[in-house]
Design a protein around this motif. Sequence first.
Motif, PDB file in Angstrom:
ATOM      1  N   UNK A 119       0.693  -1.194  -0.225  1.00 11.20           N
ATOM      2  CA  UNK A 119       0.070  -0.010   0.351  1.00 11.20           C
ATOM      3  C   UNK A 119       0.952   1.129  -0.017  1.00 11.20           C
ATOM      4  N   UNK A 120       2.007   1.471   0.764  1.00 12.26           N
ATOM      5  CA  UNK A 120       2.955   2.038   0.554  1.00 12.26           C
ATOM      6  C   UNK A 120       3.952   2.617  -0.338  1.00 12.26           C
ATOM      7  N   UNK A 121       3.774   1.924  -0.890  1.00 17.95           N
ATOM      8  CA  UNK A 121       5.142   1.761  -1.451  1.00 17.95           C
ATOM      9  C   UNK A 121       5.420   2.402  -2.711  1.00 17.95           C
ATOM     10  N   UNK A 122       4.024   2.614  -3.505  1.00 16.49           N
ATOM     11  CA  UNK A 122       3.876   3.839  -4.644  1.00 16.49           C
ATOM     12  C   UNK A 122       4.046   4.760  -4.486  1.00 16.49           C
ATOM     13  N   UNK A 123       4.151   5.526  -2.480  1.00 20.94           N
ATOM     14  CA  UNK A 123       4.271   6.776  -2.433  1.00 20.94           C
ATOM     15  C   UNK A 123       5.812   7.239  -2.084  1.00 20.94           C
ATOM     16  N   UNK A 124       6.170   5.883  -1.718  1.00 21.07           N
ATOM     17  CA  UNK A 124       7.427   6.117  -0.855  1.00 21.07           C
ATOM     18  C   UNK A 124       8.771   6.648  -2.122  1.00 21.07           C
ATOM     19  N   UNK A 184      -5.852  21.383  -3.848  1.00 21.25           N
ATOM     20  CA  UNK A 184      -6.963  21.536  -5.335  1.00 21.25           C
ATOM     21  C   UNK A 184      -6.066  23.539  -5.080  1.00 21.25           C
ATOM     22  N   UNK A 185      -5.654  24.018  -4.164  1.00 24.80           N
ATOM     23  CA  UNK A 185      -5.749  25.372  -3.957  1.00 24.80           C
ATOM     24  C   UNK A 185      -4.162  25.897  -4.198  1.00 24.80           C
ATOM     25  N   UNK A 186      -3.255  24.900  -3.931  1.00 24.37           N
ATOM     26  CA  UNK A 186      -1.823  24.984  -3.681  1.00 24.37           C
ATOM     27  C   UNK A 186      -1.302  23.892  -4.595  1.00 24.37           C
ATOM     28  N   UNK A 187      -1.550  23.133  -5.009  1.00 25.49           N
ATOM     29  CA  UNK A 187      -0.925  22.039  -6.079  1.00 25.49           C
ATOM     30  C   UNK A 187      -0.065  21.466  -5.481  1.00 25.49           C
ATOM     31  N   UNK A 188      -0.894  20.814  -4.369  1.00 26.94           N
ATOM     32  CA  UNK A 188       0.964  19.590  -3.256  1.00 26.94           C
ATOM     33  C   UNK A 188       1.373  18.844  -4.374  1.00 26.94           C
ATOM     34  N   UNK A 189       2.279  18.437  -4.434  1.00 25.97           N
ATOM     35  CA  UNK A 189       3.050  17.710  -4.994  1.00 25.97           C
ATOM     36  C   UNK A 189       3.645  16.293  -4.340  1.00 25.97           C
ATOM     37  N   UNK A 190       4.034  16.940  -2.707  1.00 32.99           N
ATOM     38  CA  UNK A 190       3.984  16.045  -1.756  1.00 32.99           C
ATOM     39  C   UNK A 190       4.009  16.565  -1.101  1.00 32.99           C
ATOM     40  N   UNK A 191       4.484  15.788   0.446  1.00 31.49           N
ATOM     41  CA  UNK A 191       4.053  15.409   1.371  1.00 31.49           C
ATOM     42  C   UNK A 191       5.092  15.191   2.760  1.00 31.49           C
ATOM     43  N   UNK A 192       5.298  15.450   3.962  1.00 37.67           N
ATOM     44  CA  UNK A 192       5.382  15.576   4.730  1.00 37.67           C
ATOM     45  C   UNK A 192       4.796  15.065   6.085  1.00 37.67           C
ATOM     46  N   UNK A 193       4.915  13.783   6.704  1.00 36.55           N
ATOM     47  CA  UNK A 193       4.102  13.722   7.854  1.00 36.55           C
ATOM     48  C   UNK A 193       4.752  13.925   8.831  1.00 36.55           C
ATOM     49  N   UNK A 194       4.516  14.397  10.369  1.00 36.75           N
ATOM     50  CA  UNK A 194       5.365  14.900  11.506  1.00 36.75           C
ATOM     51  C   UNK A 194       4.992  14.840  12.786  1.00 36.75           C
ATOM     52  N   UNK A 195       5.526  14.511  13.721  1.00 39.57           N
ATOM     53  CA  UNK A 195       5.093  13.598  14.688  1.00 39.57           C
ATOM     54  C   UNK A 195       4.605  12.598  15.420  1.00 39.57           C
ATOM     55  N   UNK A 196       4.927  11.715  14.090  1.00 40.06           N
ATOM     56  CA  UNK A 196       4.611  10.080  14.304  1.00 40.06           C
ATOM     57  C   UNK A 196       5.248   9.086  15.142  1.00 40.06           C
ATOM     58  N   UNK A 199      -2.128   9.347  -3.285  1.00 39.77           N
ATOM     59  CA  UNK A 199      -0.907   8.395  -4.078  1.00 39.77           C
ATOM     60  C   UNK A 199      -0.423   9.434  -4.181  1.00 39.77           C
ATOM     61  N   UNK A 200       0.017  11.046  -2.679  1.00 41.65           N
ATOM     62  CA  UNK A 200       1.099  11.564  -3.065  1.00 41.65           C
ATOM     63  C   UNK A 200       1.842  11.166  -3.134  1.00 41.65           C
ATOM     64  N   UNK A 201       3.641  11.243  -3.451  1.00 42.63           N
ATOM     65  CA  UNK A 201       5.042  11.027  -2.229  1.00 42.63           C
ATOM     66  C   UNK A 201       4.821  11.586  -1.298  1.00 42.63           C
ATOM     67  N   UNK A 202       5.248  10.315   0.000  1.00 45.68           N
ATOM     68  CA  UNK A 202       5.448  10.688   1.178  1.00 45.68           C
ATOM     69  C   UNK A 202       6.954  11.112   1.230  1.00 45.68           C
ATOM     70  N   UNK A 203       7.603  12.564   1.079  1.00 40.72           N
ATOM     71  CA  UNK A 203       8.594  12.485   0.407  1.00 40.72           C
ATOM     72  C   UNK A 203       9.616  12.358   2.129  1.00 40.72           C
ATOM     73  N   UNK A 204       9.090  13.075   3.315  1.00 42.72           N
ATOM     74  CA  UNK A 204       9.664  12.568   4.795  1.00 42.72           C
ATOM     75  C   UNK A 204       8.959  12.059   5.431  1.00 42.72           C
ATOM     76  N   UNK A 205       9.108  11.794   7.143  1.00 38.28           N
ATOM     77  CA  UNK A 205       8.236  11.783   7.509  1.00 38.28           C
ATOM     78  C   UNK A 205       9.148  12.190   9.272  1.00 38.28           C
ATOM     79  N   UNK A 206       8.112  12.632  10.235  1.00 37.61           N
ATOM     80  CA  UNK A 206       9.341  13.108  11.360  1.00 37.61           C
ATOM     81  C   UNK A 206       9.109  12.483  12.131  1.00 37.61           C
TER      82      UNK A 206
END
Length: 329
Positions: free
Chosen positions: A106-111, A264-276, A293-300
């Motif tokens: 499930x996660x491989x396509x967004x890594x 929709x407003x800013x055209x997000x192309x990647x995600x950073x998920x913090x405080x995990x 399906x957006x790329x998850x670039x980094x996690x904190x």
Amino acid sequence: MIKLFRKQVPVPDAVPDAQQDAPPARGWRERLGGSALARSLSGLFSRNPRLDEELLDELETALLGGDVGVAATATLIDDLRRRMRTREFADAGALLAALRTDLQALLAPVARPLRIEGAHPFVLLMVGVNGAGKTTAIGKLALRFRTQGLSVMLAAGDTFRAAAIEQLCTWGERHQVPVLAQARGADSASVIFDALQAAQARGSDILIADTAGRLHTQGGLMDELAKVRRVLAKRDPSAPHEVLMVIDGTTGQNAINQVRQFRDSAGVTGLVVTKLDGSAKGGVVFALAREFGLPIRYIGTGERGADLSEFDAAAFVDGLLPDRRAGDD
């Protein structure tokens, strides 16, 4: 107009605080094991459950309670139930191994790691709601890029929040990165436009632009992000080259609505998920992957610079699941 620059300096062999921010010795399980999802799954499988419908019911409850989301959970449980009924699993350990494989799939396509290429300077526009850890993420990214030998400039585009400019300048001073800022209340788009001009003049490799945190329901502020994109395009038609949305991992399923609006407003192309680490449930990463399906670039997973890591699907799943595989004694 006030412009605050930190002195541009050559990249040294080692960033001054690199020792302080060296990668922690703890592994992924230690970093993510405190999440509610990891604790639930560990408790479920540690008591050697029977391979039956009750196990699937408890697993479904754990996944839903860990913010994996209704759709993703249903897909996972339905697949495991089908395979259990065809006697594919010898025991609960085999089912756990299958769950591990399904979660990784499930996660491989967004890594997909962020690649700094194709533009000079490469413009990162940082967006997100209030309190997600956006400015802190910028500081950690500046450190990461500096240690890779790249020259970085920061733009203090959050001209709304009290002390936001000072906070970004502190990060810049700490990591020897120049910061362009204007007075509080200045037009954010103008600040970021001026920063792009300065980054081009200085030959910087990367420009990281902060923006004010805003709720996804604040239409006027969301429109401001669209304005920033339009203004940047006047200087570089391809900018911004990445729009990173910073998401608080403790937000839960509300993150879905946030990402939808910012996309929709800013055209997000990647995600950073913090405080995990800590109180985060952890499963929202799976819900985001399935929904967008957006790329998850980094996690904190902590406060130190090294605790902002490139997203690794296999390592993330292994950090959440108990260390038990099919065939283990």
